[in-house]
Design a protein around this motif. Structure first.
Motif, mmCIF file in Angstrom:
data_model
loop_
_atom_site.group_PDB
_atom_site.id
_atom_site.type_symbol
_atom_site.label_atom_id
_atom_site.label_comp_id
_atom_site.label_asym_id
_atom_site.label_seq_id
_atom_site.Cartn_x
_atom_site.Cartn_y
_atom_site.Cartn_z
ATOM 1 N N LEU A 197 -39.096 -33.981 -50.825
ATOM 2 C CA LEU A 197 -39.681 -32.769 -50.246
ATOM 3 C C LEU A 197 -40.368 -31.929 -51.319
ATOM 4 N N ALA A 198 -39.727 -31.836 -52.486
ATOM 5 C CA ALA A 198 -40.338 -31.063 -53.570
ATOM 6 C C ALA A 198 -41.645 -31.695 -54.029
ATOM 7 N N MET A 199 -41.684 -33.014 -54.098
ATOM 8 C CA MET A 199 -42.912 -33.698 -54.508
ATOM 9 C C MET A 199 -44.021 -33.471 -53.483
ATOM 10 N N VAL A 200 -43.679 -33.558 -52.185
ATOM 11 C CA VAL A 200 -44.673 -33.309 -51.139
ATOM 12 C C VAL A 200 -45.211 -31.891 -51.241
ATOM 13 N N GLN A 201 -44.330 -30.947 -51.536
ATOM 14 C CA GLN A 201 -44.752 -29.546 -51.673
ATOM 15 C C GLN A 201 -45.745 -29.394 -52.824
ATOM 16 N N ALA A 212 -52.028 -28.674 -47.977
ATOM 17 C CA ALA A 212 -51.322 -27.488 -48.477
ATOM 18 C C ALA A 212 -50.355 -26.954 -47.429
ATOM 19 N N GLU A 213 -50.766 -26.963 -46.157
ATOM 20 C CA GLU A 213 -49.872 -26.515 -45.092
ATOM 21 C C GLU A 213 -48.680 -27.458 -44.962
ATOM 22 N N LEU A 214 -48.948 -28.763 -45.080
ATOM 23 C CA LEU A 214 -47.856 -29.734 -45.042
ATOM 24 C C LEU A 214 -46.898 -29.510 -46.212
ATOM 25 N N GLY A 215 -47.448 -29.224 -47.381
ATOM 26 C CA GLY A 215 -46.601 -28.932 -48.537
ATOM 27 C C GLY A 215 -45.775 -27.681 -48.333
ATOM 28 N N ARG A 216 -46.393 -26.654 -47.719
ATOM 29 C CA ARG A 216 -45.634 -25.423 -47.464
ATOM 30 C C ARG A 216 -44.462 -25.685 -46.525
ATOM 31 N N MET A 217 -44.685 -26.470 -45.469
ATOM 32 C CA MET A 217 -43.607 -26.794 -44.537
ATOM 33 C C MET A 217 -42.522 -27.617 -45.231
ATOM 34 N N ALA A 218 -42.940 -28.556 -46.091
ATOM 35 C CA ALA A 218 -41.943 -29.338 -46.827
ATOM 36 C C ALA A 218 -41.116 -28.442 -47.734
ATOM 37 N N GLY A 219 -41.749 -27.444 -48.356
ATOM 38 C CA GLY A 219 -41.014 -26.513 -49.208
ATOM 39 C C GLY A 219 -40.006 -25.703 -48.424
ATOM 40 N N GLU A 220 -40.381 -25.267 -47.213
ATOM 41 C CA GLU A 220 -39.436 -24.518 -46.386
ATOM 42 C C GLU A 220 -38.236 -25.377 -46.000
ATOM 43 N N GLN A 221 -38.500 -26.641 -45.651
ATOM 44 C CA GLN A 221 -37.394 -27.521 -45.298
ATOM 45 C C GLN A 221 -36.506 -27.816 -46.514
ATOM 46 N N GLU A 222 -37.099 -27.890 -47.685
ATOM 47 C CA GLU A 222 -36.306 -28.110 -48.895
ATOM 48 C C GLU A 222 -35.339 -26.957 -49.123
#
Length: 400
Positions: A197-201, A212-222
């Motif tokens: 998840l951190a790498m995707v962010q 970038a939006e996908l990364g933001r969502m991955a960061g929230e889930q992390e």
């Protein structure tokens, strides 16, 4: 409850031994009774009752209230029957009652089964029967009554304390087992899901656009997953969005046979342009599980070097085979760890040090020590005792 089993066995033996003693006592005084056949008849009934019900005093489940009431009824009835089979002169002279010390067995059954309150009620019934039989407050009668009352209440209280202690111990063992399982799962999650998840962010933020939006969502889930794994610790909000976490680390190879494993083979893949690996000339063996966990902890330490010391930092891994333990030292030339940073990271739910390193070493019975000087890099010393069990009880410690 296992703590009660010795008490029930002791009670069963006590009832048998006291019955034998009382039968001998009645036989020795046979000619002194006014109605000796009544005394013999009572003893025969008491012996038959004990023989038929001995299994009731072998466990708490078999010792029912109905049995206890019948048992105390035999005792009280025998005390009152003494007034019929004995002469008034012998009773006033302090002659023993028909059940004699068998009465204590009935009272002790109440104490073990129900605690001090049940013991108090049973001993009080016996006390009243003794006073009625004696018809006066004689000194030796009061002494015997008080002795039975105090002893039974004390034993009942001790039984209650033992039960509470056993329940507390069982609960503590359950919590410990659940905590260790949770930490094991948290390590696996940290080494896989959280870092992905951190790498995707990070990659999404670098690419921009929809990524970038996908990364933001991955960061929230992390962040949410870290909070869950950390047991409810809520991380402090940070300016600029979720923090960057270490990239995915390479998983160390596993020993398929499950026997002794050479730690050198597990640590060698970490060597590269930025990592220097030094090893002994001979094999350094640990149980497969311990070797794999040690290698994973070294991988987590190198991940921290890459993230916190920068891409240009160098790391040195030294493997040492000592007589009683295997020691791995991971040293870097980065900026070092600020004082208190490790504790702050654990409170915020950053689990790299807390679980992937320190938790692994603790479960192996080893230690993890940090030595860091600002501006002079960080040194991590990982120690695993040889022959370490899969689950240890000693935790690592950090030094700043």
């Amino acid at each position: 409850m296992s703590v009660e089993l010795p008490l029930w066995r002791a009670l069963t033996g006590y009832r048998v031994l006291t019955l034998i003693y009382t039968c001998c006592l009645v036989a020795s005084q046979y000619d002194a009774y006014v109605h000796p056949l009544g005394a013999v008849g009572y003893m025969a009934a008491l012996a038959l009752w004990t023989a038929c019900t001995w299994r009731h005093t072998t466990s708490a489940e078999r010792c029912t209230r109905r049995f206890l009431l019948c048992d105390i009824g035999f005792a009280v009835g025998g005390i009152l029957l003494t007034m019929v089979v004995e002469s008034h002169e012998r009773i006033m002279g302090g002659a023993a009652t028909l059940p004699s010390i068998c009465t204590a067995g009935s009272v002790l059954g109440f104490a073990i089964k129900g605690g001090w309150r049940w013991a108090m009620a049973a001993s009080s019934a016996v006390a009243v029967a003794n006073l009625v039989e004696r018809e006066e407050l004689a000194g030796n009668t009061i002494h015997n009554v008080v002795l039975v009352w105090v002893a039974s209440v004390a034993i009942g209280y001790v039984v209650e304390v033992a039960r509470d202690s056993e329940r507390t111990l069982a609960r503590a063992l359950q919590i410990e087992a659940a905590t260790r399982e949770r930490e094991r799962l948290a390590r696996d999650i940290h080494d896989s899901v959280l870092q992905v998840l951190a790498m995707v962010q990070r990659r999404g933020a670098a690419i921009g656009g929809e990524a970038a939006e996908l990364g933001r969502m991955a960061g929230e889930q992390e962040v949410a997953l870290r909070t869950l794994v950390a047991g409810g610790l809520v991380p402090q909000p940070r300016a600029g969005g979720p923090a960057v976490t270490p990239p995915v680390a390479a998983a160390p190879p596993e020993d398929a046979a499950g026997g002794p494993c050479d730690v050198r083979a597990l640590l060698a893949p970490y060597a590269g342009s930025g990592v220097t690996f030094s090893e002994p000339g001979s094999a350094v063996e640990l149980p497969a599980h311990a070797a794999g966990e040690l290698a994973a902890a070294v991988g987590a330490a190198l991940d921290n070097v890459r993230v916190h010391a920068g891409d240009g930092a160098r790391a040195w891994v030294l493997l040492e085979d000592e007589p009683e333990a295997v020691v791995v030292t991971v040293r870097d030339d980065g900026p070092g760890i600020p004082e208190g940073r490790l504790d702050d990271a654990e409170r915020e739910g950053r689990l790299g040090v807390a679980l992937s390193i320190r938790g692994r070493l603790r479960d192996l019975g080893g230690t993890a020590e940090w030595l860091s000087v600002p501006g002079q890099g960080t040194e991590v010393e990982l120690t695993v005792p040889k022959g370490a069990p899969p689950e240890g009880r000693r935790g690592g410690r950090a030094r700043a």
